[in-house]
Motif scaffolding. Structure first.
Motif, PDB file in Angstrom:
ATOM      1  N   VAL A  12       4.011  42.903 -40.761  1.00  0.00           N
ATOM      2  CA  VAL A  12       4.517  44.071 -40.456  1.00  0.00           C
ATOM      3  C   VAL A  12       3.655  44.754 -39.175  1.00  0.00           C
ATOM      4  N   TYR A  25       4.150  48.383 -36.624  1.00  0.00           N
ATOM      5  CA  TYR A  25       4.740  49.788 -36.203  1.00  0.00           C
ATOM      6  C   TYR A  25       3.987  50.742 -35.280  1.00  0.00           C
ATOM      7  N   VAL A  70       7.891  57.452 -39.904  1.00  0.00           N
ATOM      8  CA  VAL A  70       7.304  56.084 -39.990  1.00  0.00           C
ATOM      9  C   VAL A  70       7.533  55.783 -41.280  1.00  0.00           C
ATOM     10  N   ILE A  72       9.287  49.292 -35.274  1.00  0.00           N
ATOM     11  CA  ILE A  72       9.030  48.427 -36.245  1.00  0.00           C
ATOM     12  C   ILE A  72       9.108  47.031 -36.154  1.00  0.00           C
ATOM     13  N   LEU A 116       9.732  52.548 -42.395  1.00  0.00           N
ATOM     14  CA  LEU A 116       9.358  51.533 -43.003  1.00  0.00           C
ATOM     15  C   LEU A 116      10.223  51.236 -44.248  1.00  0.00           C
ATOM     16  N   ARG A 130      12.405  43.081 -34.274  1.00  0.00           N
ATOM     17  CA  ARG A 130      11.782  44.140 -33.858  1.00  0.00           C
ATOM     18  C   ARG A 130      12.866  45.274 -33.795  1.00  0.00           C
TER      19      ARG A 130
END
Length: 192
Positions: free
Chosen positions: A105, A107, A119, A89, A123, A76
């Motif tokens: 996954v 987030y 993001v 994330i 990612l 994390r």
């Protein structure tokens, strides 16, 4: 006036015209000293709406959550803007022999940074790093997204995740069983 017309015509906000400078975005493990920044976005019901955990509004609760849940997590990371925590994330590897080759996954990012590509950038960084860190085992990343969460679906698609299908009445969140889309990204896929 011309910019205002362009924004209205294309359904854009002013901030979406100017994408975030990617050099300002980083991922790092959380620290207890992130508590004040964490509390800003973790206390916002708009941010936690699709998360499995409820908004955290007290500093003591935020410290406890960071210390006992966030920091010990195997993967994390804090999404940082100029090294300030503005989201997270999480990549949770599967357990057991049948699930060890895949990970899930998740987030979230502070609402004030929605629509700026943060993001998406984070990612992309996470995918590269996690496939490198777990190259011996990890083959597949999965994301489960509520049908109503259009923003998250767009993020996944921009990064290169493939929508595989609808899971009806699949995920339990905030007291409801919800329909969810399942997305995947394979170690052989190309990050967009």
């Amino acid at each position: 006036m011309l910019i205002e017309f362009y924004l209205i015509k294309h359904s854009l906000s002013l901030r979406s015209l100017f994408q975030m400078d990617s050099s300002r975005i980083s991922l790092r493990p959380f620290k207890l000293s992130d508590v004040d920044d964490f509390l800003i976005w973790a206390s916002d019901d708009r941010v936690t709406r699709y998360l499995r955990w409820n908004s955290i509004t007290a500093k003591e609760d935020a410290l406890t959550y960071l210390e006992h849940v966030v920091i010990p997590h195997s993967w994390r990371r804090s999404i940082c803007l100029d090294d300030r925590s503005i989201g997270y994330i999480s990549i949770k590897p599967g357990s057991g022999d049948d699930d060890r080759y895949r990970a899930r996954v998740g987030y979230a990012v502070a609402a004030e940074y929605w629509g700026q590509g943060i993001v998406t950038m984070a990612l992309k960084l996470a995918i590269s790093k996690v496939f490198e860190d777990m190259r011996e085992l990890l083959v597949r990343l999965e994301a489960l997204v509520e049908v109503e969460n259009k923003g998250s679906q767009r993020v996944l698609e921009k990064v290169g995740f493939q929508k595989e299908g609808l899971l009806r009445k699949y995920g339990f969140c905030k007291g409801e069983i919800r329909d969810m889309f399942v997305y995947s990204f394979l170690s052989t896929d190309k990050i967009m």
